[in-house]
Design an enzyme around this catalytic site. Structure first.
Site, mmCIF file in Angstrom:
data_model
loop_
_atom_site.group_PDB
_atom_site.id
_atom_site.type_symbol
_atom_site.label_atom_id
_atom_site.label_comp_id
_atom_site.label_asym_id
_atom_site.label_seq_id
_atom_site.Cartn_x
_atom_site.Cartn_y
_atom_site.Cartn_z
ATOM 1 N N HIS A 270 0.807 -1.237 0.000
ATOM 2 C CA HIS A 270 0.000 0.000 0.000
ATOM 3 C C HIS A 270 0.840 1.288 0.000
ATOM 4 C CE1 HIS A 270 -3.207 -2.788 0.996
ATOM 5 N NE2 HIS A 270 -2.553 -3.177 2.078
ATOM 6 N N ASP B 141 3.145 -7.641 0.124
ATOM 7 C CA ASP B 141 2.011 -7.548 1.041
ATOM 8 C C ASP B 141 0.816 -8.199 0.351
ATOM 9 O OD1 ASP B 141 -0.193 -6.877 2.579
ATOM 10 O OD2 ASP B 141 0.397 -4.792 2.867
ATOM 11 N N GLU C 278 4.289 -9.252 4.337
ATOM 12 C CA GLU C 278 3.670 -8.407 5.351
ATOM 13 C C GLU C 278 2.435 -9.003 6.030
ATOM 14 O OE1 GLU C 278 4.602 -5.442 6.456
ATOM 15 O OE2 GLU C 278 2.805 -4.430 7.171
ATOM 16 N N HIS D 124 -3.717 2.292 8.633
ATOM 17 C CA HIS D 124 -3.247 2.408 10.012
ATOM 18 C C HIS D 124 -2.371 3.648 10.187
ATOM 19 C CE1 HIS D 124 -4.780 -1.522 10.049
ATOM 20 N NE2 HIS D 124 -3.699 -2.237 10.257
ATOM 21 N N SER E 191 -5.616 1.699 -2.482
ATOM 22 C CA SER E 191 -4.953 2.063 -1.233
ATOM 23 C C SER E 191 -3.877 3.142 -1.370
ATOM 24 C CB SER E 191 -4.344 0.814 -0.585
ATOM 25 O OG SER E 191 -3.345 0.267 -1.424
ATOM 26 N N CYS F 248 -6.084 -1.994 13.082
ATOM 27 C CA CYS F 248 -7.475 -2.104 12.624
ATOM 28 C C CYS F 248 -8.429 -1.474 13.629
ATOM 29 C CB CYS F 248 -7.836 -3.559 12.350
ATOM 30 S SG CYS F 248 -7.008 -4.204 10.865
ATOM 31 N N GLN G 157 10.039 -5.349 8.729
ATOM 32 C CA GLN G 157 10.297 -5.497 7.286
ATOM 33 C C GLN G 157 11.762 -5.178 6.961
ATOM 34 O OE1 GLN G 157 8.945 -6.710 4.734
ATOM 35 N NE2 GLN G 157 6.717 -6.727 5.011
ATOM 36 N N SER H 14 5.584 -2.594 12.359
ATOM 37 C CA SER H 14 5.524 -3.548 11.238
ATOM 38 C C SER H 14 6.730 -3.372 10.317
ATOM 39 C CB SER H 14 4.261 -3.318 10.410
ATOM 40 O OG SER H 14 3.123 -3.461 11.204
ATOM 41 N N HIS I 11 -7.701 -9.055 3.376
ATOM 42 C CA HIS I 11 -6.801 -8.607 2.311
ATOM 43 C C HIS I 11 -7.448 -8.562 0.931
ATOM 44 C CE1 HIS I 11 -2.903 -7.494 0.730
ATOM 45 N NE2 HIS I 11 -3.175 -8.280 -0.300
ATOM 46 N N ASP J 245 -0.216 -4.296 14.586
ATOM 47 C CA ASP J 245 -0.790 -3.742 13.344
ATOM 48 C C ASP J 245 -2.187 -4.323 13.108
ATOM 49 O OD1 ASP J 245 -1.419 -4.142 10.498
ATOM 50 O OD2 ASP J 245 0.603 -3.556 9.966
ATOM 51 N N ASN J 246 -2.284 -5.640 13.045
ATOM 52 C CA ASN J 246 -3.569 -6.271 12.734
ATOM 53 C C ASN J 246 -4.611 -5.912 13.799
ATOM 54 O OD1 ASN J 246 -1.411 -7.479 11.380
ATOM 55 N ND2 ASN J 246 -2.454 -9.442 11.135
ATOM 56 N N ASN K 292 4.547 -11.020 9.101
ATOM 57 C CA ASN K 292 3.253 -10.938 9.790
ATOM 58 C C ASN K 292 3.312 -11.566 11.175
ATOM 59 O OD1 ASN K 292 0.239 -10.418 9.667
ATOM 60 N ND2 ASN K 292 0.260 -12.617 10.095
ATOM 61 N N LYS L 23 4.320 -7.374 14.877
ATOM 62 C CA LYS L 23 3.511 -7.053 13.704
ATOM 63 C C LYS L 23 2.062 -7.438 13.965
ATOM 64 C CE LYS L 23 1.671 -6.898 9.520
ATOM 65 N NZ LYS L 23 0.272 -7.307 9.263
ATOM 66 N N SER M 172 1.680 -0.214 -5.257
ATOM 67 C CA SER M 172 0.722 -0.487 -4.198
ATOM 68 C C SER M 172 0.233 -1.913 -4.374
ATOM 69 C CB SER M 172 -0.446 0.485 -4.305
ATOM 70 O OG SER M 172 -1.038 0.661 -3.050
HETATM 71 P P1 NAI Z 1 -6.444 -14.524 11.582
HETATM 72 O O1 NAI Z 1 -6.126 -15.820 10.969
HETATM 73 O O2 NAI Z 1 -5.834 -14.124 12.870
HETATM 74 O O3 NAI Z 1 -8.023 -14.353 11.751
HETATM 75 C C1 NAI Z 1 -8.968 -14.749 10.799
HETATM 76 C C2 NAI Z 1 -10.116 -15.410 11.566
HETATM 77 O O4 NAI Z 1 -11.194 -15.673 10.665
HETATM 78 C C3 NAI Z 1 -9.720 -16.746 12.208
HETATM 79 O O5 NAI Z 1 -9.958 -16.711 13.597
HETATM 80 C C4 NAI Z 1 -10.616 -17.762 11.489
HETATM 81 O O6 NAI Z 1 -11.028 -18.808 12.347
HETATM 82 C C5 NAI Z 1 -11.785 -16.903 11.042
HETATM 83 N N1 NAI Z 1 -12.528 -17.449 9.904
HETATM 84 C C6 NAI Z 1 -12.061 -18.137 8.827
HETATM 85 N N2 NAI Z 1 -13.071 -18.491 8.024
HETATM 86 C C7 NAI Z 1 -14.201 -18.013 8.595
HETATM 87 C C8 NAI Z 1 -15.565 -18.058 8.234
HETATM 88 N N3 NAI Z 1 -15.982 -18.696 7.137
HETATM 89 N N4 NAI Z 1 -16.461 -17.444 9.042
HETATM 90 C C9 NAI Z 1 -16.075 -16.826 10.187
HETATM 91 N N5 NAI Z 1 -14.786 -16.756 10.583
HETATM 92 C C10 NAI Z 1 -13.860 -17.337 9.784
HETATM 93 O O7 NAI Z 1 -6.069 -13.428 10.459
HETATM 94 P P2 NAI Z 1 -5.888 -11.847 10.685
HETATM 95 O O8 NAI Z 1 -4.475 -11.550 10.953
HETATM 96 O O9 NAI Z 1 -6.942 -11.367 11.591
HETATM 97 O O10 NAI Z 1 -6.160 -11.325 9.194
HETATM 98 C C11 NAI Z 1 -7.436 -11.392 8.573
HETATM 99 C C12 NAI Z 1 -7.344 -10.780 7.178
HETATM 100 O O11 NAI Z 1 -7.052 -9.386 7.292
HETATM 101 C C13 NAI Z 1 -6.244 -11.349 6.302
HETATM 102 O O12 NAI Z 1 -6.696 -11.356 4.975
HETATM 103 C C14 NAI Z 1 -5.122 -10.359 6.461
HETATM 104 O O13 NAI Z 1 -4.214 -10.417 5.407
HETATM 105 C C15 NAI Z 1 -5.891 -9.068 6.522
HETATM 106 N N6 NAI Z 1 -5.259 -7.916 7.166
HETATM 107 C C16 NAI Z 1 -5.764 -6.691 6.823
HETATM 108 C C17 NAI Z 1 -5.270 -5.545 7.392
HETATM 109 C C18 NAI Z 1 -5.814 -4.233 6.975
HETATM 110 O O14 NAI Z 1 -5.239 -3.208 7.314
HETATM 111 N N7 NAI Z 1 -6.907 -4.164 6.263
HETATM 112 C C19 NAI Z 1 -4.209 -5.587 8.409
HETATM 113 C C20 NAI Z 1 -3.783 -6.927 8.748
HETATM 114 C C21 NAI Z 1 -4.304 -8.036 8.149
#
Ligand code: NAI
Length: 481
Positions: A55, A141, A204, A402, A83, A243, A414, A410, A349, A238-239, A229, A234, A78
């Site tokens: 991003h 990322d 990332e 963020h 983003s 968020c 990196q 984070s 993501h 960050d997550n 990650n 991180k 990006s």
């Molecule tokens: P995580 O693995 O810690 O959490 C995901 C959760 O979703 C897990 O607890 C899992 O059991 C649950 N899950 C999976 N399938 C499901 C379903 N069908 N119904 C309900 N729950 C379900 O992953 P994290 O770190 O929380 O990341 C989640 C997403 O967010 C990823 O795609 C990651 O890359 C992205 N992300 C986005 C950020 C942003 O700024 N927008 C920042 C960090 C991560």
């Protein structure tokens, strides 16, 4: 040439604004600034050719300029079509010492609101240096740069690029195949060479890391990878806290709807979901969590959230936020049952958590663009739903992602990962690694002073009693924080 410009951003005249924000961000990014102070003289990234796909925000600008300050030669895109912060991209292209008329910064190919074709064009551009060579390091990322070089080389080896199955494959895959086909004609054998030149990647995010472990399992990963990650400093910051900040920012900037009193459903109670649920509750929303994992479901319940299935609340909830990293969480059928003007957003993501492709195909549905990255879809029933950032990560699409401080943690990881791959990449196997806990603790340490935190020191006697060195690391690798 016009075909391969030196860089491409929306509007270079935004550079002064971008530079001011970068200057302020530097104050909030002590980890990155400490690395600059420590390493600027010794130039440990000299010889590193880093292609970054992450991003293109103000915070990322500080990361890019840190890599450059350590001696790296960097090109950037990006990792999402919505983003980019155009003023940050302009400032990076112009550079700290350049001018709008004589830009001499880092080549960046990114603007807010790219088409998918433009997105992959940018990625391809950043992967080729003016002399025709590729990078020797990737900083990814979500894994799109990693995907492109692997797929390109795989099809060169096979001697053919598969044809696109429009009925069963996502539209974006067709775009990638078209690009690879065009490149095969222009630069035959390019990707095999690019892949061979890459010493490693640092990744990332959760989704990108997931892709890497899949490649490791399949035996297709062509170079070592560092999973940034899963540094504690991180994903547990960050997550979670990132968020917690940016979910509400995105919702507010797009919709400006009152969150207090509303029923908000959060899908996924991992690190991202935990941050989102906390923030929404903080605004007075009544939060419902949807989970598949009994541990996370139990955590949510004991944190005081209602845990339910989507079917239980689909007709009554006001706001739906996906944070799973999984696909098909909200289907078109669900959307049809929602309340009039229900708000739907994704912070995971990729945009396949919500069936946007299906929604766009609903017969008789009408799309009203309220403003960029905010759409109303009027369904055949006459009810409408409100979609943020076309289902792409809403905190970066509708707001600015963020804040700097958490991104400093984070991005310090990196830079440490890039240093390790550049200096010692050859001693790693084609596997996925995490950084040692010692470095994780170091990243945290670099962020304490800014907050006025006074850390207590172990006495040698206490250290011996709990079996850790006085200077750390303090926890075993299996500790979960
Ligand atoms: P995580 O693995 O810690 O959490 C995901 C959760 O979703 C897990 O607890 C899992 O059991 C649950 N899950 C999976 N399938 C499901 C379903 N069908 N119904 C309900 N729950 C379900 O992953 P994290 O770190 O929380 O990341 C989640 C997403 O967010 C990823 O795609 C990651 O890359 C992205 N992300 C986005 C950020 C942003 O700024 N927008 C920042 C960090 C991560």
């Amino acid at each position: 040439s016009a075909d391969r410009p030196a860089f491409k951003v929306a509007d270079l005249s935004l550079a002064a604004w971008g530079r001011n924000e970068i200057r302020l961000a530097e104050q909030e990014m002590p980890g990155l600034m400490a690395l600059r102070a420590r390493y600027a003289a010794s130039q440990p990234l000299k010889g590193a050719k880093i292609m970054g796909s992450l991003h293109m925000t103000v915070q990322t600008a500080v990361l890019i300029e840190t890599l450059v300050a350590l001696g790296a030669d960097v090109r950037w895109v990006s990792c999402n079509i919505f983003s980019t912060q155009d003023h940050a991209a302009a400032a990076v292209a112009v550079g700290p010492n350049g001018t709008v008329d004589a830009p001499n910064g880092t080549p960046v190919f990114a603007w807010k609101g790219e088409t998918l074709e433009e997105y992959w064009w940018c990625t391809e551009q950043a992967l080729m240096w003016p002399d025709g060579t590729g990078p020797n390091l990737l900083l990814d990322d979500g894994g799109d740069a990693t995907l492109l070089v692997h797929k390109g080389a795989e099809y060169e080896k096979a001697g053919a690029i598969p044809s696109f199955d429009a009925d069963n494959e996502p539209e974006e895959w067709g775009v990638i195949l078209d690009l690879l086909r065009a490149e095969a004609a222009r630069n035959p054998g390019r990707w095999t060479k690019v892949l061979a030149g890459i010493r490693g990647v640092s990744e990332e995010t959760t989704t990108g890391v997931h892709r890497l472990y899949e490649m490791q399992k399949a035996g297709t990963l062509a170079f070592p990878a560092i999973n940034v990650n899963d540094s504690v400093t991180k994903s547990k910051f960050d997550n979670l806290y990132g968020c917690r900040h940016s979910i509400v920012d995105g919702l507010n900037r797009a919709t400006d709807v009152m969150l207090a009193g509303k029923v908000a459903v959060v899908f996924g109670y991992g690190d991202v979901g935990k941050g989102c649920a906390h923030a929404l509750r903080g605004q007075g929303a009544r939060v419902v969590v949807v989970e598949i994992d009994p541990i996370c479901a139990l955590q949510a319940a004991m944190e005081g959230y209602q845990v339910a299935r989507l079917e239980d609340v689909v007709e009554t909830a006001d706001i739906f936020i996906t944070a799973t990293g999984n696909k098909n969480i909200i289907t078109v059928e669900h959307m049809g049952r929602m309340k009039d003007k229900a708000i739907i957003g994704n912070i995971g993501h990729f945009d396949n958590e919500i069936d946007m492709a299906g929604l766009k195909k609903v017969e008789g549905a009408r799309r009203i663009n309220i403003k960029p990255q905010y759409d109303e879809f009027v369904l055949p029933s006459g009810r409408s739903i409100l979609i943020l950032a076309e289902g792409r990560l809403l905190n970066l699409g509708c707001a600015t992602g963020h804040p700097s401080f958490v991104m400093s943690a984070s991005f310090t990881n990196q830079v440490l990962a890039q240093l390790e791959l550049h200096q010692n990449g050859g001693s790693y196997e084609r596997k996925v690694y995490t950084l040692p806990k010692k470095l994780d603790e170091e990243v945290a340490r670099l962020h304490l002073e800014k907050l006025g935190v006074r850390l207590t020191e172990l006495t040698p006697d206490q250290a011996a009693y709990i079996g850790v060195p006085v200077e750390g690391p303090y926890k075993p690798d299996h500790y979960r924080y």
